[in-house]
Write a protein that holds these residues in place. Structure first.
Motif, PDB file in Angstrom:
ATOM      1  N   THR A   1       0.872  -1.149  -0.056  1.00 35.31           N
ATOM      2  CA  THR A   1       0.095  -0.012  -0.051  1.00 35.31           C
ATOM      3  C   THR A   1       0.925   1.328   0.136  1.00 35.31           C
ATOM      4  O   THR A   1       0.420   2.219  -0.724  1.00 35.31           O
ATOM      5  N   ARG A   2       2.071   1.155   0.765  1.00 37.02           N
ATOM      6  CA  ARG A   2       2.856   2.426   0.641  1.00 37.02           C
ATOM      7  C   ARG A   2       3.428   2.532  -0.856  1.00 37.02           C
ATOM      8  O   ARG A   2       3.615   3.657  -1.151  1.00 37.02           O
ATOM      9  N   MET A   3       3.852   1.498  -1.456  1.00 40.76           N
ATOM     10  CA  MET A   3       4.257   1.715  -2.869  1.00 40.76           C
ATOM     11  C   MET A   3       3.355   2.248  -3.712  1.00 40.76           C
ATOM     12  O   MET A   3       3.579   2.891  -4.499  1.00 40.76           O
ATOM     13  N   ILE A   4       2.075   1.772  -3.564  1.00 37.45           N
ATOM     14  CA  ILE A   4       0.870   2.437  -4.435  1.00 37.45           C
ATOM     15  C   ILE A   4       0.855   3.791  -4.403  1.00 37.45           C
ATOM     16  O   ILE A   4       0.616   4.583  -5.145  1.00 37.45           O
ATOM     17  N   LYS A   5       0.817   4.402  -2.906  1.00 33.64           N
ATOM     18  CA  LYS A   5       0.633   5.815  -2.697  1.00 33.64           C
ATOM     19  C   LYS A   5       1.917   6.575  -3.217  1.00 33.64           C
ATOM     20  O   LYS A   5       1.514   7.398  -3.658  1.00 33.64           O
ATOM     21  N   THR A   6       3.047   6.015  -3.007  1.00 31.40           N
ATOM     22  CA  THR A   6       4.354   6.478  -3.446  1.00 31.40           C
ATOM     23  C   THR A   6       4.305   6.781  -5.099  1.00 31.40           C
ATOM     24  O   THR A   6       5.081   7.575  -5.594  1.00 31.40           O
ATOM     25  N   THR A   7       3.598   6.120  -5.593  1.00 34.23           N
ATOM     26  CA  THR A   7       3.613   6.120  -7.269  1.00 34.23           C
ATOM     27  C   THR A   7       3.258   7.437  -7.846  1.00 34.23           C
ATOM     28  O   THR A   7       3.362   7.632  -8.904  1.00 34.23           O
ATOM     29  N   SER A   8       2.313   8.053  -6.801  1.00 36.17           N
ATOM     30  CA  SER A   8       2.130   9.481  -7.473  1.00 36.17           C
ATOM     31  C   SER A   8       3.203  10.332  -7.639  1.00 36.17           C
ATOM     32  O   SER A   8       3.077  11.391  -8.467  1.00 36.17           O
TER      33      SER A   8
END
Length: 231
Positions: free
Chosen positions: A166-173
């Protein structure tokens, strides 16, 4: 701004999203975000598992190298790493690399470091008597690892791994800064093209993007809980 004006601004923003293919474009941008994250996560899990084993190596030099890599990836901001990968590799080696490829490279390297640390912690949390019991019944070191240690390690990794995902998904911004057209960038384009100068209207568009991120991350959280209960 009064309540009536605020309502009209929000109504205008959602009207813009419903108009034409704007909403479909947002879903398409979210698809790009999820794709980059999914590929990065797959690579991170695969390499991170071996990296975590290396972090538990009896060789002090290997452990020192792993610790140095982990600290470097944690200290360096992901945005700086993205710029280094996208612009630095292009100038240093005279190669052409897309924003998507640079993003996957950076997130995979970062995810490998974080996943490796999770694997290291999970392996170290296994009680020593598990190894001793395996030896006592005649199992080889390889059999002990495959049939005794590995299943327990995976079970302990599930909830913390989902948190990393979930951290990686949010950081993809952040990939918007290297030219990747993902959901946040598309939201900006919709706001600019529709001339939604009223802050409340722009917030409405970003609220939809937030809701998309929330649904994806919440679904992963539910999946992690289900897997943890079944394991």
């Amino acid at each position: 701004m009064g309540n009536t004006e605020t309502f009209e601004a929000i109504k205008t923003a959602f009207g813009v999203l419903a108009k034409g293919k704007n909403l479909a474009r947002l879903f398409g941008g979210m698809g790009v975000t999820i794709w980059i994250a999914a590929v990065s996560v797959f690579i991170s899990i695969f390499l991170g598992f071996f990296f975590g084993i290396a972090m538990n190596s009896k060789n002090k030099f290997v452990r020192a190298l792993c610790a140095l890599y982990l600290e470097f990836m944690r200290i360096m901001p992901q945005m700086v790493l993205l710029f280094l990968a996208y612009f630095g590799l292009t100038h240093a080696f005279d190669i052409s690399i897309s924003g998507e490829a640079a993003s996957i490279l950076v997130f995979a390297l970062w995810g490998t470091a974080e996943m490796g640390d999770l694997v290291r912690g999970a392996l170290q949390s296994i009680p020593r008597h598990q190894y001793e019991s395996g030896r006592a019944i005649g199992l080889t070191e390889r059999q002990i690892f495959l049939y005794v240690i590995l299943p327990q390690t995976i079970k302990r990794l599930v909830p913390v791994s989902m948190n990393l995902i979930t951290r990686m998904i949010k950081t993809t911004s952040l990939v918007v800064f290297v030219g990747v057209i993902e959901v946040v960038k598309i939201g900006q384009q919709i706001i600019e093209a529709s001339r939604l100068t009223i802050p409340t209207a722009s917030i409405a568009v970003y609220s939809v993007i937030f809701f998309m991120y929330f649904i994806v991350c919440w679904s992963l959280s539910l999946l992690a809980d289900k897997i943890e209960k079944q394991s």
